[in-house]
Design a protein around this motif. Structure first.
Motif, mmCIF file in Angstrom:
data_model
loop_
_atom_site.group_PDB
_atom_site.id
_atom_site.type_symbol
_atom_site.label_atom_id
_atom_site.label_comp_id
_atom_site.label_asym_id
_atom_site.label_seq_id
_atom_site.Cartn_x
_atom_site.Cartn_y
_atom_site.Cartn_z
ATOM 1 N N GLU A 47 7.861 48.514 -16.440
ATOM 2 C CA GLU A 47 8.582 47.355 -16.963
ATOM 3 C C GLU A 47 8.530 46.198 -15.968
ATOM 4 N N LEU A 48 8.772 46.509 -14.707
ATOM 5 C CA LEU A 48 8.712 45.462 -13.678
ATOM 6 C C LEU A 48 7.312 44.876 -13.562
ATOM 7 N N GLU A 49 6.296 45.725 -13.677
ATOM 8 C CA GLU A 49 4.918 45.241 -13.611
ATOM 9 C C GLU A 49 4.603 44.334 -14.798
ATOM 10 N N THR A 50 5.056 44.696 -15.981
ATOM 11 C CA THR A 50 4.812 43.877 -17.171
ATOM 12 C C THR A 50 5.468 42.513 -17.017
ATOM 13 N N MET A 51 6.700 42.498 -16.534
ATOM 14 C CA MET A 51 7.392 41.220 -16.330
ATOM 15 C C MET A 51 6.667 40.373 -15.280
ATOM 16 N N SER A 119 -1.887 51.893 -22.918
ATOM 17 C CA SER A 119 -1.723 52.842 -21.818
ATOM 18 C C SER A 119 -1.189 52.206 -20.538
ATOM 19 N N SER A 120 -1.237 50.883 -20.452
ATOM 20 C CA SER A 120 -0.792 50.228 -19.217
ATOM 21 C C SER A 120 -0.168 48.869 -19.533
ATOM 22 N N PRO A 121 0.677 48.392 -18.626
ATOM 23 C CA PRO A 121 1.231 47.046 -18.799
ATOM 24 C C PRO A 121 0.138 45.981 -18.931
ATOM 25 N N GLN A 122 -0.913 46.090 -18.133
ATOM 26 C CA GLN A 122 -1.992 45.100 -18.202
ATOM 27 C C GLN A 122 -2.639 45.085 -19.583
ATOM 28 N N ALA A 123 -2.856 46.254 -20.170
ATOM 29 C CA ALA A 123 -3.461 46.325 -21.507
ATOM 30 C C ALA A 123 -2.555 45.674 -22.547
ATOM 31 N N ALA A 124 -1.250 45.913 -22.469
ATOM 32 C CA ALA A 124 -0.319 45.306 -23.419
ATOM 33 C C ALA A 124 -0.278 43.789 -23.242
ATOM 34 N N VAL A 125 -0.199 43.320 -22.004
ATOM 35 C CA VAL A 125 -0.158 41.874 -21.748
ATOM 36 C C VAL A 125 -1.462 41.219 -22.209
ATOM 37 N N ASN A 126 -2.591 41.853 -21.954
ATOM 38 C CA ASN A 126 -3.871 41.308 -22.422
ATOM 39 C C ASN A 126 -3.884 41.182 -23.943
ATOM 40 N N ALA A 127 -3.370 42.195 -24.630
ATOM 41 C CA ALA A 127 -3.322 42.140 -26.100
ATOM 42 C C ALA A 127 -2.425 40.995 -26.558
ATOM 43 N N TRP A 128 -1.272 40.827 -25.916
ATOM 44 C CA TRP A 128 -0.392 39.724 -26.284
ATOM 45 C C TRP A 128 -1.057 38.384 -26.036
ATOM 46 N N LEU A 129 -1.787 38.262 -24.939
ATOM 47 C CA LEU A 129 -2.474 37.000 -24.649
ATOM 48 C C LEU A 129 -3.589 36.715 -25.649
ATOM 49 N N ASN A 130 -4.164 37.755 -26.232
ATOM 50 C CA ASN A 130 -5.234 37.590 -27.212
ATOM 51 C C ASN A 130 -4.715 37.428 -28.637
ATOM 52 N N PHE A 142 10.961 29.183 -23.025
ATOM 53 C CA PHE A 142 12.002 30.161 -22.749
ATOM 54 C C PHE A 142 12.346 30.127 -21.267
ATOM 55 N N THR A 143 13.527 30.632 -20.939
ATOM 56 C CA THR A 143 13.985 30.645 -19.548
ATOM 57 C C THR A 143 14.235 32.057 -19.023
ATOM 58 N N HIS A 144 14.443 32.994 -19.931
ATOM 59 C CA HIS A 144 14.816 34.351 -19.558
ATOM 60 C C HIS A 144 14.087 35.360 -20.444
ATOM 61 N N PHE A 145 14.052 36.598 -19.988
ATOM 62 C CA PHE A 145 13.474 37.654 -20.807
ATOM 63 C C PHE A 145 14.001 39.014 -20.384
ATOM 64 N N GLY A 146 13.699 39.973 -21.239
ATOM 65 C CA GLY A 146 14.012 41.365 -20.961
ATOM 66 C C GLY A 146 12.922 42.207 -21.578
ATOM 67 N N ILE A 147 12.797 43.434 -21.099
ATOM 68 C CA ILE A 147 11.741 44.296 -21.608
ATOM 69 C C ILE A 147 12.178 45.742 -21.551
ATOM 70 N N SER A 148 11.612 46.519 -22.442
ATOM 71 C CA SER A 148 11.768 47.967 -22.400
ATOM 72 C C SER A 148 10.429 48.577 -22.781
ATOM 73 N N ILE A 149 10.055 49.599 -22.051
ATOM 74 C CA ILE A 149 8.870 50.395 -22.391
ATOM 75 C C ILE A 149 9.344 51.835 -22.461
ATOM 76 N N LYS A 158 3.313 54.913 -26.110
ATOM 77 C CA LYS A 158 4.278 53.988 -25.508
ATOM 78 C C LYS A 158 4.628 52.871 -26.488
ATOM 79 N N TYR A 159 5.898 52.517 -26.474
ATOM 80 C CA TYR A 159 6.444 51.437 -27.283
ATOM 81 C C TYR A 159 6.947 50.355 -26.333
ATOM 82 N N TYR A 160 6.528 49.121 -26.569
ATOM 83 C CA TYR A 160 6.927 47.985 -25.750
ATOM 84 C C TYR A 160 7.733 47.012 -26.624
#
Length: 167
Positions: A47-51, A119-130, A142-149, A158-160
């Motif tokens: 979660e910290l890595e994704t943020m 499988s990884s935070p990087q893969a999820a973030v890449n998908a969101w960016l695409n 936005f100014t704030h966020f939260g996350i759960s994996i 995994k569910y993000y």
């Protein structure tokens, strides 16, 4: 004003009922919104890595980084638990989550990204960016966020859930 907000919320509810996010599909959601609350939330390294990845991307394109709020991560965790329990990948309950964040934190806008089976935070973030809708939330006003994996103990998938708010 209230009529426009109600229309936006209803439209969002219909759209999110019809769409889901997975490694093959992507959707994002934003709803108009309206004090931070101290809530304990224990972040995993993923979660910290994704943020960090989201904030690093925002900073790399000249935007400010987002502050994490435990309350928002708790809302994200609740949604992941719902998706795992019901074996679904969707934005069900987004209107309720956003309204809770609006009432509790005084948010003005709230957005949500979900992902499944990465499988990884990087893969999820890449998908969101695409995905245009997900990227719009990541680079949004936005100014704030939260996350759960969370991982389904039976399937290992995994569910993000990543919720953004402007406070």
């Amino acid at each position: 004003m209230k009529t426009n907000l109600l229309r936006a919320v209803m439209l969002a509810a219909v759209i999110f009922t019809l769409n889901s996010c997975s490694s093959d599909a992507s959707e994002a959601s934003v709803v108009e919104a309206k004090a931070q609350v101290v809530v304990n939330y224990s972040y995993s390294s993923s979660e910290l890595e994704t943020m960090k990845l989201i904030n690093n991307y925002r900073v790399s394109i000249g935007l400010s980084s987002l502050e994490k709020i435990n309350y928002i991560s708790g809302e994200s965790e609740g949604h992941n638990n719902y998706m795992i329990t019901n074996n679904v990948v969707n934005h069900d309950g987004f209107v309720n989550r956003s309204e809770n964040i609006i009432k509790t934190l005084g948010a003005k806008t709230v957005g949500e990204n979900i992902a499944y089976n990465y499988s990884s935070p990087q893969a999820a973030v890449n998908a969101w960016l695409n995905s245009p809708g997900h990227k719009e939330n990541m680079v949004g006003n936005f100014t704030h966020f939260g996350i759960s994996i969370r991982e389904n103990a039976v399937t290992g998938k995994k569910y993000y859930t990543n919720i953004f708010a402007k406070i």
